[in-house]
Motif scaffolding. Structure first.
Motif, short mmCIF file in Angstrom:
data_model
loop_
_atom_site.label_atom_id
_atom_site.label_comp_id
_atom_site.label_asym_id
_atom_site.label_seq_id
_atom_site.Cartn_x
_atom_site.Cartn_y
_atom_site.Cartn_z
N LEU A 1 0.76 -1.20 -0.27
CA LEU A 1 -0.36 0.04 -0.40
C LEU A 1 0.40 1.17 -0.05
O LEU A 1 1.83 1.29 0.80
CB LEU A 1 -0.65 0.11 1.51
N PHE A 2 0.68 2.00 -1.09
CA PHE A 2 1.69 3.37 -1.17
C PHE A 2 0.30 5.02 -0.79
O PHE A 2 -0.62 4.14 -0.53
CB PHE A 2 2.42 3.72 -2.14
N SER A 3 1.29 6.03 -0.67
CA SER A 3 0.58 7.08 -0.72
C SER A 3 0.95 7.77 -2.24
O SER A 3 2.47 7.96 -1.79
CB SER A 3 0.17 7.22 0.49
N LEU A 4 0.32 9.46 -2.28
CA LEU A 4 1.77 9.68 -2.67
C LEU A 4 1.03 11.35 -2.35
O LEU A 4 -0.59 11.79 -2.09
CB LEU A 4 0.76 10.19 -4.40
N ILE B 1 -4.41 12.28 10.31
CA ILE B 1 -4.90 12.94 9.35
C ILE B 1 -3.06 14.00 9.19
O ILE B 1 -3.30 14.55 7.74
CB ILE B 1 -5.83 13.50 9.62
N ASN B 2 -3.05 14.41 10.28
CA ASN B 2 -1.70 15.74 9.92
C ASN B 2 -0.21 14.86 9.18
O ASN B 2 -0.32 15.72 8.72
CB ASN B 2 -1.81 16.04 11.21
N THR B 3 -0.30 13.80 9.00
CA THR B 3 0.97 13.10 8.82
C THR B 3 0.44 11.77 7.96
O THR B 3 1.60 11.40 6.86
CB THR B 3 1.59 12.54 9.85
N GLY B 4 -0.36 11.39 7.48
CA GLY B 4 -0.69 10.70 6.24
C GLY B 4 -0.34 8.99 7.08
O GLY B 4 0.11 7.78 6.39
N VAL C 1 6.77 9.81 -2.69
CA VAL C 1 5.48 8.14 -2.20
C VAL C 1 6.21 7.71 -1.05
O VAL C 1 7.47 7.68 -0.27
CB VAL C 1 6.37 7.78 -3.10
N VAL C 2 5.20 7.00 -0.01
CA VAL C 2 5.66 6.69 1.12
C VAL C 2 4.92 5.34 1.03
O VAL C 2 3.62 4.44 0.45
CB VAL C 2 4.84 7.33 2.49
#
Ligand SMILES: O=C(O)[C@H](O)[C@@H](O)[C@H](O)[C@H](O)CO
Ligand SMILES: [Zn+2]
Length: 298
Positions: free
Chosen positions: A133-136, A181-184, A142-143
């Motif tokens: 699972l990634f986030s942008l 929500i602040n850091t994801g 990308v994390v």
């Protein structure tokens, strides 16, 4: 009010997925993953516009600065709808050439979360534990949140933004994480729902305005509403196709539930029994409403 199911987009997708209601335009955006297409359908006019992609496209989401961000192949890309051009934002899973993006969604702060999986030989037959699972984020950083995923699928956030809900399809569960929500960042993984016998494989999902989750059940021919607080299933709505893949609320007041479906892997006999496989459906009269989709920031 009675629950009604109507087939609204009659052109079949191989794997319809990732429906997103775009409020300003009053249109439904969705992808055909293996058909390599992104569709935008207007229910008022029944017009559909399509952009073709070069690789399997797992998700497409609106972007605040215009156009869309997509998860295509192993890349996050930027799509300009007018010119139909796609440019690469970031490449992921570089050590896993057989992987591709699957479902994705934007969090309430504007980050895109999307997961990967190995390319399927046929539906649900694939090399396991290859996905992540990634986030942008808005700066295009990308994390990678975790790996060891079989089929990264549905996702959404609680109304207070403190919980992230997630489906790895072959676990046959819906899971929750604490969400910052602040850091994801996510933590404290736990199960909130286990699929019942005959419900099929959990696929795409969305949250409603009461904080309940609507889960499309692949090979289950239904969407179910579950209460993630109690793990109880509250409603089941059956559809005339087995491979229901994902859902989102849209329409006036967000009271229509749009459901995508797939036909990939079905033979002629299956298709004769379920001629609407691959179409998009609209469910009305549910007595539930959705919330607006978030747009990617940056
Ligand atoms: O729609 C998806 O998310 C996947 O890309 C599909 O391939 C199927 O749903 C999967 O086979 C069953 O989970
Ligand atoms: Zn899916």
């Amino acid at each position: 009010m009675s629950v009604k199911v109507a087939c609204v987009v009659k052109e079949r997708c191989e794997i319809g997925e990732g429906p997103v209601w775009e409020e300003k335009e009053g249109t439904l955006l969705f992808v055909d993953i293996s058909g390599q297409k992104i569709h935008r359908w207007n229910p008022a006019t029944n017009q559909k516009e399509t952009v073709a992609t070069e690789k399997f496209v797992g998700c497409a989401v609106p972007r605040r600065s215009g156009g869309y961000v997509i998860g295509e192949g192993r890349s996050f890309g930027a799509l300009d709808w007018e010119s139909k051009s796609i440019s690469t934002i970031a490449v992921i899973d570089e050590d896993k050439p057989n992987n591709r993006f699957n479902d994705g969604k934007v969090d309430p702060a504007g980050r895109l979360f999307a997961g990967t999986m190995a390319i399927e030989e046929r539906p649900t037959v694939l090399e396991l534990k290859q996905g992540s699972l990634f986030s942008l984020n808005k700066d295009h950083i990308v994390v990678k949140h975790f790996n060891q995923v079989d089929i990264s699928n549905g996702l959404d956030w609680s109304l207070d933004h403190k919980t992230f809900y997630y489906i790895d399809s072959l676990t046959y569960t819906v899971e929750a994480f604490n969400y910052d929500i602040n850091t994801g960042s996510i933590s404290n993984r736990r199960m909130v729902y286990k699929m019942d016998e005959g419900e099929g494989i959990p696929d795409g999902m969305c949250i409603d305005a009461d904080g309940r989750l609507w889960v499309a059940c692949y090979s289950g021919g239904r969407v179910i509403q579950i209460d993630p607080q109690t793990g109880v299933r509250l409603q089941t709505v059956k559809l005339p196709v087995d491979k229901t893949t994902s859902c989102c609320f849209g329409g006036r007041d967000y009271s229509d539930l749009y459901v995508t479906s797939a036909c990939k892997g079905m033979d002629e006999a299956d298709m004769a029994k379920q001629p609407q496989a691959g179409c998009v459906f609209r469910i009305t009269g549910l007595g539930a409403k959705g919330i607006p989709a978030n747009s990617f920031t940056g």
